[in-house]
Design a protein around this motif. Structure first.
Motif, short mmCIF file in Angstrom:
data_model
loop_
_atom_site.label_atom_id
_atom_site.label_comp_id
_atom_site.label_asym_id
_atom_site.label_seq_id
_atom_site.Cartn_x
_atom_site.Cartn_y
_atom_site.Cartn_z
N HIS A 34 -5.11 -3.81 0.02
CA HIS A 34 -3.79 -4.44 -0.09
C HIS A 34 -3.88 -5.89 -0.55
CE1 HIS A 34 -4.00 -6.84 3.72
NE2 HIS A 34 -4.97 -5.99 3.93
N LYS A 35 -4.98 -6.58 -0.23
CA LYS A 35 -5.09 -7.99 -0.60
C LYS A 35 -5.32 -8.15 -2.10
CE LYS A 35 -8.40 -8.48 2.52
NZ LYS A 35 -8.30 -7.12 3.08
N PRO A 117 -2.43 3.37 0.86
CA PRO A 117 -3.02 2.41 -0.08
C PRO A 117 -2.93 2.84 -1.53
CG PRO A 117 -4.50 2.86 1.75
CD PRO A 117 -3.39 3.85 1.84
N ARG A 118 -3.07 4.15 -1.79
CA ARG A 118 -3.04 4.58 -3.19
C ARG A 118 -1.63 4.48 -3.76
NH1 ARG A 118 -5.95 10.20 -3.40
NH2 ARG A 118 -4.88 10.40 -1.40
N LEU A 119 -0.63 4.76 -2.92
CA LEU A 119 0.76 4.60 -3.34
C LEU A 119 1.02 3.13 -3.69
CD1 LEU A 119 3.56 5.98 -3.57
CD2 LEU A 119 3.99 5.24 -1.24
N ASN A 120 0.39 2.26 -2.93
CA ASN A 120 0.55 0.82 -3.14
C ASN A 120 0.06 0.44 -4.55
OD1 ASN A 120 1.26 -1.72 -2.33
ND2 ASN A 120 -0.60 -2.09 -1.14
N ILE A 177 10.96 1.20 -4.47
CA ILE A 177 11.12 2.20 -3.41
C ILE A 177 9.77 2.54 -2.80
CG2 ILE A 177 11.79 4.59 -2.95
CD1 ILE A 177 13.92 4.29 -5.12
N ALA A 178 8.75 2.71 -3.66
CA ALA A 178 7.42 3.06 -3.15
C ALA A 178 6.91 1.97 -2.20
CB ALA A 178 6.46 3.25 -4.32
N THR A 179 7.07 0.72 -2.61
CA THR A 179 6.63 -0.38 -1.75
C THR A 179 7.40 -0.38 -0.43
OG1 THR A 179 6.18 -1.66 -3.73
CG2 THR A 179 6.31 -2.87 -1.66
N GLU C 10 -8.30 6.87 4.36
CA GLU C 10 -8.14 5.44 4.63
C GLU C 10 -6.66 5.16 4.82
OE1 GLU C 10 -10.20 2.69 4.52
OE2 GLU C 10 -12.04 3.88 4.40
N PRO C 11 -6.25 4.22 5.60
CA PRO C 11 -6.99 3.37 6.52
C PRO C 11 -6.97 3.91 7.94
CG PRO C 11 -4.78 2.55 6.29
CD PRO C 11 -4.82 3.86 5.56
N TRP C 12 -6.83 5.22 8.08
CA TRP C 12 -6.57 5.75 9.42
C TRP C 12 -7.85 6.04 10.18
CZ3 TRP C 12 -1.61 5.31 10.61
CH2 TRP C 12 -0.72 5.19 9.54
N PHE C 13 -7.78 5.86 11.50
CA PHE C 13 -8.89 6.24 12.37
C PHE C 13 -8.57 7.53 13.10
CE2 PHE C 13 -8.73 1.51 12.49
CZ PHE C 13 -9.83 1.32 11.69
N ASP C 14 -7.26 7.81 13.19
CA ASP C 14 -6.83 8.90 14.05
C ASP C 14 -6.01 9.88 13.20
OD1 ASP C 14 -6.17 10.16 16.62
OD2 ASP C 14 -4.15 9.52 16.09
N PHE C 15 -6.44 11.14 13.13
CA PHE C 15 -5.79 12.09 12.24
C PHE C 15 -4.34 12.35 12.64
CE2 PHE C 15 -4.73 16.51 11.11
CZ PHE C 15 -4.65 16.33 9.75
N GLY C 16 -4.09 12.45 13.93
CA GLY C 16 -2.73 12.72 14.40
C GLY C 16 -1.76 11.66 13.91
N ARG C 17 -2.23 10.41 13.98
CA ARG C 17 -1.38 9.31 13.58
C ARG C 17 -1.17 9.31 12.06
NH1 ARG C 17 1.02 6.07 16.58
NH2 ARG C 17 1.53 3.97 15.87
#
Lengths: 557, 313, 214, 105
Positions: A34-35, A117-120, A177-179, C10-17
């Motif tokens: 994102h940065k 992130p990929r949508l970003n 919209i995506a953002t 990415e960027p998730w640690f937890d699949f449920g979330r």
């Protein structure tokens, strides 16, 4: 973890920071960090800002003389249209949300990245594609509808490149919209443990409220432009009065987006200023919860006031009354914010570094712009001054005086964090003061010209307005210098600036606990939050001058 | 050249608008002084290193302060809304005695026509102290009729009629401007409003070249366009008679009742199948594209003039 | 567990979330789509209020059979899509059911587009395309058909995107690149598919039903 | 796991499949009935009620789809808020535009 480590002195971070984590062109163009995407946006909108600025420079030069001396009417019309389209959709709307929002939102809530992130990254490519359409429209010969694309002029009469320009705006809408979807999901799902809703920094709230508007208003803009395109290209009648269409309907659809869009531009600015004022006044923000409610109220009520752009359009008297009332109502949360920023200074320990100067400039200009908005909410006065320079001055005070000042405030505030470099402070202060002065020189005279009856979008004008236009153009020259200065000294600092510490301003907020510049995944350990924002002094204590204890990545109190 | 520093209040409406304007100016000026004053005061007094007393904030007050100024701004705005809107509602409808003048806007000129038939381009002469009602239509894009000295403005929209009225209170010449962006020469779409004493106006009208008045022009069109073939009293075709029609309630075939006003007549000419009168066949062809806005205005004026005759002849 | 680690992004640690965020994100997008199609329907409604008779006359000219059959086709595709999504949640043993329902959904989507194509052909033959050759005399009838072509076109584009998503998903699952059990992409695609269906549910009375009673 | 295992399944699983189909087929049948209902109603001359019937049936059908196929009925509150917010602002857009369109002289 030692205190020295917490204060950012020792040791060097184990990995390279996000700027040095890969140096190929591809590592930037395919990044999902994102940065880095924020940096891509920053470069893009800077280019657009100076493109739009160049267009209006020619316009202001032309207006030195009442009967024109430099441009033809068609060129003039194309230049102000290009200025509006570029500045609104390619600079102001993405400015703070897509640069600072992208950079700071995950840092401020203690997340490694945004939710998608990929949508970003995709959203950035959409912006580039859209920009290409719009710049093509200019290069191919321009578009002369004004940024408002009013029908039936845009759909049936203009012989310019309306299709390319409208298509550009249509596409950039999807980027928006995506953002928005991304930021909303990030704020809901990725807050660090302990980061409750009412511990969020106000900037996060501002970006969140902005995203709501982006998601819910932008599709209507897309439709209004799609209808114009369909009428022009496919010959489908929608707004054509000769075939029974209703040109006023376009204005409803257009302003359903374009009035809330003003809040897309100014809410993030409010968020930036709400971060900076407490930091340099060393006080908690006054009335945090009211600030939050005010922002949500602005985002919500902002949808219900669009008809005040249409008091003279021939809409029903009842509609005018309803919209006038709602327009007065939305001034209440704006007033709350101004009062609260002012009250946040009370009994502070105020210092005047450049971000603070820009932020105070924002408060002044936003207040002036907001008060002039009252004139436009009241029907009889609005009827007189609408479509005149009074309106031009009003919305420039909000969107340029307000949002652009806040953009520069944020740029100076977070520059050390983003780049890891320090800029020359005295130059920055000078630019801030120059910008405030130049802005008022440019736009204050326009209030007078507008009240006296000078319509907007006039290439030539009655001679009695020349004095105001000359003042305005002279001010614009000052303003142009003030906008170019930061380009110089900030660029200089990238190469020669001193190295910035973790937290040069002694600010609260999770972003200041990361190194400057932050590592690729933002935090080495998952941050935990155990207090509210703006903890510049303990409960019940007075403001002090020491840097506050960092609200930080530690497990023990 | 007009004065660059002040705008004349040349209509009764202008005085009202300026009152609201000045009140708003006063209120927002006071608010600006308060906010800027407080910021300056705090900035100086609580600058870092000053010896001003800091101490904790009086926390109890904060919420009450907050609610207090929220309610105060809310009430102020509610008052402003009420005041401004009541002024607006008071000036919505034109007095029935008003002088009716037709305005047609096109890229990039204003065409006006007086009830006597006198026509002007980019100019309009009006009598002093008498309400003037403008009936406006556009031939192409949206324009906006704007007279700063009168504080009046109204968009002129293609495909529908808009109106506006004013009563001039100062004689003189005032600029007329187009305020809605309308293409290349938008900024050249300017004219003048000349306010004359009533006897001067009468004299001016007499001097104008012999123009048919609107109703006479309409009467000629009524014949030349073939309307009289069906709608004249002598016609054999079963078509509604137009004498006495204007302003009357009309029963339609689908059960609705509409009032025969300008908009109705215009629609009946351009889209006759929309509002068919009860008891008649929908046989009338559309005149869309055959008549311009000015001609429709003339026909309407003619049909109106018939209402003064005996309806049951 | 291995299923989940194959699906974690990415960027998730937890699949449920992560899964919940995807679902929430698509719902926010659907809210946006609601306004998108809503604005088109507002345009329709305002024009219809201004030209009620012309809209009734124009609505009569549409082919109600194509419209009704297509509605039924889409409703059925929503059924198969819903079954696919629920089966993926229920058990890893239902992989074959998930696959066949996805295939069926894509087929029904294609059938809709095909029927729509026949209908377009008929409309063109009947000169129902706005322009100089337009068949209906009523003022305002052209507006109806302006809306008709635009909104069915935009809907068809949405549906084509849906067909592409479903087909891709089918292919990926068939080749076992990703597990079918609890795959968030199935859930998200299904939500999008249902929205496209709902849009058509509203278009049906707006386009095909006006003017039938008179 | 192999296809044979999937095809075989145990009693519990096939019971689950049956319930899955029963639930969704029922909803589908209701949707088709509603479709027929709106088709029939469109041919009955009731003036404005005819127009309204089409919209009301469409609303009923989409409620079924949203609540049951899209499982909004059992979704978390934040998802419900997201779904409703679109609807709320849509209603506002219609309502405020109608304040103009229906009140024009």
């Amino acid at each position: 973890m030692t205190d020295a480590l917490l204060a950012g002195e020792l040791p060097l971070p184990p990995h390279p920071d996000y700027l040095r984590d890969g140096s190929t062109v591809w590592s930037w163009l395919a990044t999902t960090d994102h940065k880095r995407i924020a940096i891509l946006y920053a470069v893009t909108i800077t280019v657009f800002f100076f493109l739009g600025g160049a267009a209006i420079t020619a316009v202001r030069l032309e207006l030195f003389e009442p009967n024109g001396w430099l441009l033809t009417s068609d060129t003039y019309n194309k230049l102000f249209s290009f200025h509006g389209i570029i500045m609104v959709w390619f600079f102001l709307v993405p400015s703070i949300p897509n640069t600072f929002g992208n950079f700071l939102l995950p840092l401020m809530i203690g997340a490694p990245d945004v939710a998608f992130p990929r949508l970003n990254l995709f959203s950035w490519y959409l912006t580039i594609a859209a920009g290409a359409f719009t710049v093509y429209a200019l290069v191919a010969g321009g578009v002369d509808t004004g940024w408002t694309f009013y029908t039936p002029y845009s759909s049936m009469f203009s012989n310019t490149h309306v299709f390319a320009a409208a298509a550009g705006v249509f596409v950039v809408g999807f980027a928006s919209i995506a953002t928005g979807v991304n930021f909303i999901a990030t704020t809901h799902m990725l807050r660090a443990p302990g980061m409750t809703w009412f511990r969020l920094p106000l900037f996060v709230w501002a970006v969140y409220a902005t995203s709501l508007i982006m998601v819910l208003a932008t599709p209507v803009l897309a439709i209004s432009l799609l209808l114009v395109i369909a009428e022009r290209v496919l010959g489908l009648p929608i707004f054509d009065p000769a075939r029974g269409g209703d040109p006023i309907l376009f204005q409803h659809l257009f302003w359903f987006y374009s009035h809330p869009a003003v809040y897309i531009m100014v809410l993030p600015a409010m968020g930036v200023v709400s971060e900076i004022i407490p930091c340099f006044a060393r006080r908690r923000i006054f009335g945090y919860d009211f600030m939050v409610y005010a922002m949500l109220a602005i985002a919500g009520i902002g949808f219900f006031v669009w008809g005040h752009h249409m008091f003279v359009s021939g809409q029903s008297a009842l509609a005018s009354l309803v919209f006038s009332f709602l327009s007065f109502i939305i001034a209440v949360p704006s007033a709350i914010k101004v009062f609260n920023w002012t009250a946040s200074l009370y009994r502070g320990q105020i210092s005047f570094e450049s971000p603070m100067l820009y932020a105070l400039g924002f408060v002044g200009l936003f207040t002036t712009g907001g008060l002039s908005g009252l004139f436009l909410a009241s029907i009889p006065v609005d009827i007189h001054v609408t479509d005149t320079y009074f309106v031009v001055a009003h919305f420039h005070y909000i969107m340029v005086g307000g949002s652009v000042s806040a953009f520069f405030a944020g740029l100076h505030f977070w520059w050390p964090k983003v780049t890891g470099k320090l800029y020359p402070e005295s130059w920055a202060k000078f630019a801030a003061i120059l910008m405030y002065a130049g802005f008022n020189m440019t736009f204050l005279p326009q209030f007078f010209a507008g009240y006296l009856g000078m319509p907007r979008r006039y290439h030539t004008y009655p001679a009695e307005f020349q004095i105001y236009n000359v003042m305005s153009s002279a001010g614009a020259a000052v303003l142009a210098v003030a906008y170019l200065l930061p380009l110089g000294y900030l660029g200089w600092s990238l190469f020669y600036g001193g190295k910035a510490a973790k937290n040069p301003w002694g600010a609260t907020g999770l972003e200041w606990t990361a190194t400057s510049p932050p590592p690729p995944k933002n935090f080495d350990r998952q941050p935990r939050v155990d207090r509210g924002p703006y903890d510049y002094h303990a409960q019940g204590m007075s403001a002090g001058t020491d840097p506050p204890e960092m609200q930080s990545a530690r497990d023990t109190r | 050249m007009n004065s660059p520093f002040r705008l004349p209040e040349a209509s009764t409406h202008a005085v009202t608008v300026d009152h609201i304007f000045y009140l708003l100016l006063l209120l927002s000026g006071a608010t600006a002084v308060l906010v800027f004053g407080l910021i300056l005061l705090f900035a100086v007094r609580y600058r870092r290193g000053s010896s001003a007393k800091r101490g904790p904030m009086p926390e109890i007050l904060s919420r009450e302060f907050e609610i207090g100024w929220t309610v105060a701004t809310l009430l102020t705005f509610a008052f402003l809304f009420w005041w401004a809107s009541s002024a607006d509602l008071g000036s919505l409808a034109a007095p029935p005695s008003a002088l009716e003048i037709h305005v047609v806007a096109k890229q990039w000129m204003w065409k006006t026509q007086h009830p006597s038939g006198a026509r002007e381009i980019n100019a309009l002469h009006v009598p002093l102290d008498r309400p003037v009602h403008l009936l406006m239509s556009s031939q192409d894009v949206i324009h906006s009729f704007f007279v700063p000295a009168f504080r009046v403005k109204k968009d002129v929209v293609p495909g529908r009629d808009t109106d506006i009225w004013f009563q001039a209170s100062k004689s003189g010449t005032f600029p007329l401007l187009c305020a809605e962006y309308c293409g290349t020469n938008h900024s050249m779409m300017r004219g003048k409003i000349v306010v004359m004493r009533q006897d001067d106006y009468a004299g001016w009208l007499v001097q104008q070249p012999e123009g048919d008045d609107l109703a006479h022009e309409g009467a000629k069109l009524f014949v030349s366009q073939g309307c009289s073939g069906c709608h004249a009293a002598s016609s054999n075709v079963h078509a509604p008679r137009l004498a006495g029609l204007y302003g009357r309630a009309v029963q339609l075939a689908d059960g609705r009742t509409v009032s025969a006003d300008e908009a109705y007549i215009r629609d009946s000419i351009l889209q006759p199948k929309r509002d068919v009168v009860a008891g008649y066949e929908p046989v009338m062809p559309s005149f869309k594209g055959l008549l311009d806005d000015g001609e429709i205005q003339s026909l309407t004026a003619y049909i109106r003039s018939l209402s003064k005759e005996q309806p049951d002849d | 567990m291995s299923d989940e680690s194959a699906l974690l992004r990415e960027p998730w640690f937890d699949f449920g979330r992560q899964r919940e965020a995807g679902k929430f994100g698509i719902w926010v997008f659907l809210a946006s789509e609601t306004l998108f199609f809503g604005a088109l329907m507002l345009t329709y409604t305002v024009c219809r209020i201004e030209h009620p008779e012309a809209f009734a006359a124009a609505g009569r000219e549409t082919n109600i059979w194509y419209g009704t059959i297509n509605t039924a086709v889409l409703l059925t595709s929503s059924l198969t899509m819903a079954v696919a999504a629920q089966a993926s949640e229920q058990s890893a043993r239902l992989r074959r059911l998930v696959l066949s329902c996805l295939l069926l959904t894509a087929m029904l989507g294609l059938a809709f587009i095909a029927i729509k194509g026949f209908e377009y052909k008929e409309d063109i033959d009947k000169h129902l395309v706005p322009g100089a050759e337009f068949a209906l005399p009523q003022r305002g009838a052209e507006l109806f058909y302006g809306f008709y072509w635009l909104v069915t076109g935009v809907h068809a584009i949405h549906l084509s995107i849906g067909i592409a998503l479903v087909s891709r998903l089918f292919w990926v699952l068939l080749r076992r690149e990703l597990p079918a059990k609890d795959n968030p992409e199935i859930e998200v695609t299904a939500l999008y598919w249902h929205l496209v269906d709902i849009v058509w549910i509203f278009l049906y009375p707006l386009i095909y039903l006006p003017g039938r009673a008179s | 796991m192999s296809d044979r295992e999937e095809a075989g399944g145990d009693a519990r699983s096939s019971d689950g499949v049956r319930r899955l189909w029963a639930r969704n087929l029922l909803i589908w049948a209701a949707l088709l009935v509603l479709l027929l209902l709106s088709l029939v109603a469109a041919y009955i001359p009731m003036g404005r009620v005819t127009t309204a019937s089409g919209i009301v049936v469409a609303a009923a059908k989409s409620t079924l789809v949203v609540l049951l196929f899209m499982e909004l009925a059992s979704a978390k509150p934040q998802i419900r808020i997201a779904a409703i917010s679109g609807l709320v602002f849509l209603v506002a857009m219609f309502a405020l535009t109608f304040v103009d369109v229906l009140a024009r002289p």
